[in-house]
Design a protein around this motif. Structure first.
Motif, PDB file in Angstrom:
ATOM      1  N   UNK A  15     -17.825  10.880  -0.111  1.00  0.00           N
ATOM      2  CA  UNK A  15     -16.471  11.206  -0.554  1.00  0.00           C
ATOM      3  C   UNK A  15     -16.333  11.086  -2.064  1.00  0.00           C
ATOM      4  N   UNK A  16     -16.943  10.042  -2.631  1.00  0.00           N
ATOM      5  CA  UNK A  16     -16.881   9.870  -4.081  1.00  0.00           C
ATOM      6  C   UNK A  16     -17.611  11.020  -4.761  1.00  0.00           C
ATOM      7  N   UNK A  17     -18.746  11.409  -4.201  1.00  0.00           N
ATOM      8  CA  UNK A  17     -19.509  12.519  -4.774  1.00  0.00           C
ATOM      9  C   UNK A  17     -18.709  13.815  -4.724  1.00  0.00           C
ATOM     10  N   UNK A  18     -17.858  13.946  -3.699  1.00  0.00           N
ATOM     11  CA  UNK A  18     -17.052  15.163  -3.560  1.00  0.00           C
ATOM     12  C   UNK A  18     -15.702  15.027  -4.265  1.00  0.00           C
ATOM     13  N   UNK A  19     -15.455  13.936  -4.932  1.00  0.00           N
ATOM     14  CA  UNK A  19     -14.197  13.743  -5.651  1.00  0.00           C
ATOM     15  C   UNK A  19     -13.080  13.236  -4.759  1.00  0.00           C
ATOM     16  N   UNK A  20     -13.397  12.546  -3.654  1.00  0.00           N
ATOM     17  CA  UNK A  20     -12.386  12.084  -2.708  1.00  0.00           C
ATOM     18  C   UNK A  20     -12.047  10.621  -2.865  1.00  0.00           C
ATOM     19  N   UNK A  21     -12.135  10.089  -4.057  1.00  0.00           N
ATOM     20  CA  UNK A  21     -11.858   8.666  -4.267  1.00  0.00           C
ATOM     21  C   UNK A  21     -10.425   8.324  -3.874  1.00  0.00           C
ATOM     22  N   UNK A  22      -9.499   9.232  -4.130  1.00  0.00           N
ATOM     23  CA  UNK A  22      -8.096   8.976  -3.778  1.00  0.00           C
ATOM     24  C   UNK A  22      -7.951   8.767  -2.272  1.00  0.00           C
ATOM     25  N   UNK A  23      -8.613   9.633  -1.498  1.00  0.00           N
ATOM     26  CA  UNK A  23      -8.510   9.530  -0.042  1.00  0.00           C
ATOM     27  C   UNK A  23      -9.101   8.221   0.475  1.00  0.00           C
ATOM     28  N   UNK A  24     -10.180   7.773  -0.164  1.00  0.00           N
ATOM     29  CA  UNK A  24     -10.806   6.513   0.256  1.00  0.00           C
ATOM     30  C   UNK A  24      -9.876   5.341  -0.029  1.00  0.00           C
ATOM     31  N   UNK A  25      -9.321   5.309  -1.215  1.00  0.00           N
ATOM     32  CA  UNK A  25      -8.397   4.224  -1.576  1.00  0.00           C
ATOM     33  C   UNK A  25      -7.181   4.260  -0.663  1.00  0.00           C
ATOM     34  N   UNK A  26      -6.654   5.435  -0.417  1.00  0.00           N
ATOM     35  CA  UNK A  26      -5.481   5.576   0.450  1.00  0.00           C
ATOM     36  C   UNK A  26      -5.794   5.080   1.857  1.00  0.00           C
ATOM     37  N   UNK A  27      -6.958   5.468   2.397  1.00  0.00           N
ATOM     38  CA  UNK A  27      -7.341   5.038   3.743  1.00  0.00           C
ATOM     39  C   UNK A  27      -7.473   3.521   3.803  1.00  0.00           C
ATOM     40  N   UNK A  28      -8.102   2.927   2.793  1.00  0.00           N
ATOM     41  CA  UNK A  28      -8.243   1.465   2.779  1.00  0.00           C
ATOM     42  C   UNK A  28      -6.883   0.788   2.741  1.00  0.00           C
ATOM     43  N   UNK A  29      -5.970   1.304   1.926  1.00  0.00           N
ATOM     44  CA  UNK A  29      -4.630   0.707   1.834  1.00  0.00           C
ATOM     45  C   UNK A  29      -3.864   0.863   3.139  1.00  0.00           C
ATOM     46  N   UNK A  30      -3.996   2.014   3.775  1.00  0.00           N
ATOM     47  CA  UNK A  30      -3.323   2.241   5.066  1.00  0.00           C
ATOM     48  C   UNK A  30      -3.889   1.277   6.105  1.00  0.00           C
ATOM     49  N   UNK A  31      -5.216   1.116   6.138  1.00  0.00           N
ATOM     50  CA  UNK A  31      -5.835   0.182   7.084  1.00  0.00           C
ATOM     51  C   UNK A  31      -5.374  -1.253   6.832  1.00  0.00           C
ATOM     52  N   UNK A  32      -5.335  -1.664   5.574  1.00  0.00           N
ATOM     53  CA  UNK A  32      -4.873  -3.018   5.246  1.00  0.00           C
ATOM     54  C   UNK A  32      -3.402  -3.188   5.617  1.00  0.00           C
ATOM     55  N   UNK A  33      -2.603  -2.152   5.390  1.00  0.00           N
ATOM     56  CA  UNK A  33      -1.188  -2.204   5.760  1.00  0.00           C
ATOM     57  C   UNK A  33      -1.014  -2.350   7.259  1.00  0.00           C
ATOM     58  N   UNK A  34      -1.833  -1.633   8.025  1.00  0.00           N
ATOM     59  CA  UNK A  34      -1.761  -1.744   9.486  1.00  0.00           C
ATOM     60  C   UNK A  34      -2.137  -3.154   9.951  1.00  0.00           C
ATOM     61  N   UNK A  35      -3.200  -3.725   9.356  1.00  0.00           N
ATOM     62  CA  UNK A  35      -3.605  -5.086   9.726  1.00  0.00           C
ATOM     63  C   UNK A  35      -2.514  -6.088   9.361  1.00  0.00           C
ATOM     64  N   UNK A  36      -1.908  -5.926   8.200  1.00  0.00           N
ATOM     65  CA  UNK A  36      -0.829  -6.825   7.780  1.00  0.00           C
ATOM     66  C   UNK A  36       0.369  -6.713   8.716  1.00  0.00           C
ATOM     67  N   UNK A  37       0.720  -5.484   9.093  1.00  0.00           N
ATOM     68  CA  UNK A  37       1.842  -5.269  10.010  1.00  0.00           C
ATOM     69  C   UNK A  37       1.570  -5.934  11.357  1.00  0.00           C
ATOM     70  N   UNK A  38       0.354  -5.753  11.888  1.00  0.00           N
ATOM     71  CA  UNK A  38       0.014  -6.354  13.181  1.00  0.00           C
ATOM     72  C   UNK A  38       0.037  -7.877  13.097  1.00  0.00           C
ATOM     73  N   UNK A  39      -0.442  -8.435  11.980  1.00  0.00           N
ATOM     74  CA  UNK A  39      -0.405  -9.885  11.806  1.00  0.00           C
ATOM     75  C   UNK A  39       1.021 -10.414  11.752  1.00  0.00           C
ATOM     76  N   UNK A  40       1.880  -9.739  10.995  1.00  0.00           N
ATOM     77  CA  UNK A  40       3.283 -10.156  10.893  1.00  0.00           C
ATOM     78  C   UNK A  40       3.985 -10.015  12.237  1.00  0.00           C
ATOM     79  N   UNK A  41       3.662  -8.947  12.951  1.00  0.00           N
ATOM     80  CA  UNK A  41       4.267  -8.725  14.269  1.00  0.00           C
ATOM     81  C   UNK A  41       3.853  -9.837  15.229  1.00  0.00           C
ATOM     82  N   UNK A  42       2.570 -10.222  15.189  1.00  0.00           N
ATOM     83  CA  UNK A  42       2.091 -11.313  16.039  1.00  0.00           C
ATOM     84  C   UNK A  42       2.755 -12.634  15.704  1.00  0.00           C
ATOM     85  N   UNK A  43       2.912 -12.922  14.415  1.00  0.00           N
ATOM     86  CA  UNK A  43       3.591 -14.153  14.013  1.00  0.00           C
ATOM     87  C   UNK A  43       5.048 -14.166  14.454  1.00  0.00           C
ATOM     88  N   UNK A  44       5.702 -13.027  14.340  1.00  0.00           N
ATOM     89  CA  UNK A  44       7.102 -12.948  14.753  1.00  0.00           C
ATOM     90  C   UNK A  44       7.240 -13.149  16.259  1.00  0.00           C
TER      91      UNK A  44
END
Length: 83
Positions: A15-44
């Motif tokens: 992806x980096x070779x093809x110029x897709x760094x934005x998509x990689x960063x976005x995917x990582x942030x979305x994945x981290x956001x999902x994990x954070x949401x699930x953790x907060x939901x479990x705590x609640x």
């Protein structure tokens, strides 16, 4: 697990070779956001099981006018009287 890491690294390299760094960063942030949401939901859910829930709502709203200026926190209802 090792195969997933190698696979992820090759995907990242491609992806980096093809110029897709934005998509990689976005995917990582979305994945981290999902994990954070699930953790907060479990705590609640655990909090609700432990302490229960109570519904908070406004039962009435009254505008009080007096000769003297005051702030709403200066007035308290005791029985049927406002002090």
């Amino acid at each position: 697990m090792v195969q997933n890491v190698e696979n992820d690294e090759s995907i990242v390299d491609n992806a980096v070779a093809e110029g897709g760094a934005y998509e990689i960063i976005r995917k990582r942030l979305v994945d981290q956001g999902d994990r954070l949401y699930q953790g907060a939901k479990g705590l609640n859910e655990a909090r609700l099981e432990e302490f229960g829930s109570s519904d908070m709502s406004v039962t009435a709203r009254v505008r009080v006018r007096t000769e003297n200026n005051c702030i709403a926190r200066d007035i308290v209802q005791v029985g049927g009287q406002l002090l």
